[in-house]
Design an enzyme around this catalytic site. Structure first.
Site, PDB file in Angstrom:
ATOM      1  N   ARG A  47       0.857  -1.184   0.000  1.00 27.24           N
ATOM      2  CA  ARG A  47       0.000   0.000   0.000  1.00 27.24           C
ATOM      3  C   ARG A  47       0.890   1.230   0.000  1.00 27.24           C
ATOM      4  NH1 ARG A  47       2.483   1.780   3.697  1.00 27.24           N
ATOM      5  NH2 ARG A  47       0.996   3.475   3.749  1.00 27.24           N
ATOM      6  N   GLY A  48       0.233   2.415  -0.118  1.00 28.09           N
ATOM      7  CA  GLY A  48       1.008   3.644  -0.279  1.00 28.09           C
ATOM      8  C   GLY A  48       1.104   3.932  -1.766  1.00 28.09           C
ATOM      9  N   ARG A  90      -7.529  -0.297  -6.537  1.00 28.87           N
ATOM     10  CA  ARG A  90      -7.739   0.808  -5.582  1.00 28.87           C
ATOM     11  C   ARG A  90      -7.941   2.100  -6.381  1.00 28.87           C
ATOM     12  NH1 ARG A  90      -4.203   1.081  -0.406  1.00 28.87           N
ATOM     13  NH2 ARG A  90      -6.107   2.108   0.290  1.00 28.87           N
ATOM     14  N   GLN A 199      -1.787   2.372  10.003  1.00 26.89           N
ATOM     15  CA  GLN A 199      -0.508   2.477   9.279  1.00 26.89           C
ATOM     16  C   GLN A 199       0.518   3.253  10.100  1.00 26.89           C
ATOM     17  OE1 GLN A 199      -3.495   3.062   7.896  1.00 26.89           O
ATOM     18  NE2 GLN A 199      -3.553   2.537   5.732  1.00 26.89           N
ATOM     19  N   ASP A 240      -1.963  10.836  -2.051  1.00 19.92           N
ATOM     20  CA  ASP A 240      -2.438   9.808  -2.976  1.00 19.92           C
ATOM     21  C   ASP A 240      -2.826  10.391  -4.325  1.00 19.92           C
ATOM     22  OD1 ASP A 240      -2.884   8.541  -0.169  1.00 19.92           O
ATOM     23  OD2 ASP A 240      -2.820   6.934  -1.650  1.00 19.92           O
ATOM     24  N   ASN A 250      -5.172  12.447   0.815  1.00 17.38           N
ATOM     25  CA  ASN A 250      -4.233  11.599   1.557  1.00 17.38           C
ATOM     26  C   ASN A 250      -5.049  10.822   2.588  1.00 17.38           C
ATOM     27  OD1 ASN A 250      -1.511  10.687   2.049  1.00 17.38           O
ATOM     28  ND2 ASN A 250      -1.611  11.765   3.994  1.00 17.38           N
ATOM     29  N   LYS A 251      -4.389  10.005   3.340  1.00 12.78           N
ATOM     30  CA  LYS A 251      -5.057   9.132   4.317  1.00 12.78           C
ATOM     31  C   LYS A 251      -6.065   9.894   5.162  1.00 12.78           C
ATOM     32  CE  LYS A 251      -4.844   5.617   4.628  1.00 12.78           C
ATOM     33  NZ  LYS A 251      -5.879   4.805   3.923  1.00 12.78           N
TER      34      LYS A 251
HETATM   35  O1  MRU Z   1      -4.451   3.159   2.303  1.00 11.12           O
HETATM   36  P1  MRU Z   1      -2.964   3.352   2.156  1.00 11.12           P
HETATM   37  O2  MRU Z   1      -2.176   2.773   3.271  1.00 11.12           O
HETATM   38  O3  MRU Z   1      -2.488   2.927   0.786  1.00 11.12           O
HETATM   39  O4  MRU Z   1      -2.785   4.925   2.234  1.00 11.12           O
HETATM   40  C1  MRU Z   1      -1.510   5.467   2.167  1.00 11.12           C
HETATM   41  C2  MRU Z   1      -1.482   6.927   2.314  1.00 11.12           C
HETATM   42  O5  MRU Z   1      -2.487   7.598   2.438  1.00 11.12           O
HETATM   43  C3  MRU Z   1      -0.140   7.579   2.181  1.00 11.12           C
HETATM   44  O6  MRU Z   1      -0.039   8.683   3.017  1.00 11.12           O
HETATM   45  C4  MRU Z   1       0.029   8.018   0.722  1.00 11.12           C
HETATM   46  O7  MRU Z   1      -0.218   6.955  -0.141  1.00 11.12           O
HETATM   47  C5  MRU Z   1       1.357   8.547   0.475  1.00 11.12           C
HETATM   48  S1  MRU Z   1       2.545   7.264   0.462  1.00 11.12           S
HETATM   49  C6  MRU Z   1       4.039   7.927   0.140  1.00 11.12           C
END
Ligand code: MRU
Length: 355
Positions: A47-48, A90, A199, A240, A250-251
């Site tokens: 993920r990320g 995703r 996370q 993201d 972002n998250k």
């Molecule tokens: O749901 P995830 O764990 O994929 O979400 C990740 C995030 O929101 C990160 O902050 C984002 O992808 C940046 S990663 C460098």
């Protein structure tokens, strides 16, 4: 400083570190079918946003490399199906679509050149490996630009995990912190746990601890308290998807941190590669937000912690551009008005970029 490796292309297949099991267990899976790579993205083995992009590129390459097609026409007929399965994993992280587009452009050029099948297969694998190598280089450049914005000493806050696990490089937000620390900044990182998927607690705390960077883990509802009392010198988060006007997905939880940072006069930085810009979208209102399963909220590691009621689980939120002090990418630092600064950086060729 130790750097985690979330994904690797090997002769046996695509090897991924299972991020669902961290920090308790360090387990790797080897995938030999692109559908397994797609499932791994969907199920959060990896993920990320940037790491999802690397996985998507490797998934496409795996689909081509392991295809039983015997002619270019057969392979050409198969290709859109491979991309579709990977694209349907995703929806928010735009790096996924960026990587598929890049692999599609490479494929089209090879087909147009009537490339022999074995050469085409090799070239597609090389392209996926190049995507991975470039992520490492972009993270390092982001780290260098961003380190200059970090306080010389004190606490900085992040959100979720934008480290090596999330990028397959040294990390974006955590890359900035990492480079600053290597340059001698005396930083401690405030890490919100990042419910519901944790996370922050599971991945960022693990990465920083392994890398020897001092940190304090907090729960998400402590952010306001620490902004008010805890001498937070800056916030740095990943992204993201960044729309043309600078609005940033972002998250989930990032938006409330940005509002609190604004209230308390704390600079709020976004660190992300150009592949995370989506200049086709005028504003963040157009960014699709992934809704994830209810049991991520009602259960913790398989144990029910809430009754069986209606649940909302948006995985991301959008921080308006006006709350963002700067966006740090591998080509430099963008500031308001982002419509101009992001376009300028996106149009700059990688070779022309400073640093
Ligand atoms: O749901 P995830 O764990 O994929 O979400 C990740 C995030 O929101 C990160 O902050 C984002 O992808 C940046 S990663 C460098």
């Amino acid at each position: 400083m130790k750097v985690a490796q979330p994904i690797e292309w090997t002769s046996k297949g695509v090897v991924m570190l299972d991020q669902r099991r961290l920090p308790g267990e360090v387990i790797h899976h080897t995938y030999t079918d692109y559908r397994e790579v797609a499932a791994a993205i969907k199920d959060m083995v990896i993920r990320g946003a940037p790491a999802i992009g690397v996985a998507a590129a490797m998934g496409v390459a795996l689909g081509i490399e392991r295809s039983s097609a015997r002619t270019l026409d057969e392979l050409r007929a198969e290709f859109p199906g491979i991309c579709k399965i990977i694209a349907e994993t995703r929806p928010t992280a735009v790096d996924l679509f960026w990587a598929i587009e890049r692999m599609t452009r490479r494929f089209a050029l090879l087909v147009a050149a009537n490339s022999p099948l074995d050469e085409l297969r090799r070239a597609m694998v090389e392209e996926a490996r190049a995507v991975h190598a470039e992520k490492r280089a972009t993270d390092e450049a982001i780290g260098r630009f961003g380190a200059d914005l970090m306080p010389v000493a004190g606490q900085v806050m992040t959100q979720c995990n934008a480290g090596a696990l999330a990028t397959a490089g040294i990390g974006t937000a955590l890359g900035v912190i990492r480079v600053a620390v290597e340059q001698g900044h005396k930083l401690r990182v405030l890490v919100p746990e990042t419910r519901p998927y944790l996370q922050g607690a599971r991945l960022t705390a693990w990465e920083l601890h392994e890398g020897g960077v001092p940190l304090t883990l907090i729960t998400d509802n402590m952010v306001g308290h620490f902004m008010k009392t805890g001498n937070v010198g800056a916030v740095v988060v990943g992204a993201d998807r960044i729309a043309a006007n600078g609005d940033t997905a972002n998250k989930i939880g990032t938006y409330q941190i940005a509002v609190l940072a604004h209230e308390h006069g704390v600079p709020f930085y976004v660190a992300a590669p150009v592949s995370t810009f989506d200049l086709t979208l005028a504003s963040g209102e157009e960014i699709p937000i992934e809704e994830r399963a209810a049991d991520e909220v009602t259960h913790l590691r398989g144990v029910r912690i809430a009754p069986d009621v209606t649940v909302a689980n948006p995985a991301f939120d959008v921080t308006p551009a006006r709350l963002i002090s700067a966006i740090i990418c591998e080509r430099g630092v963008a500031r308001l008005p982002y419509a101009e600064s992001l376009r300028r950086l996106a149009d700059m060729s990688a070779a022309a970029a400073p640093g």
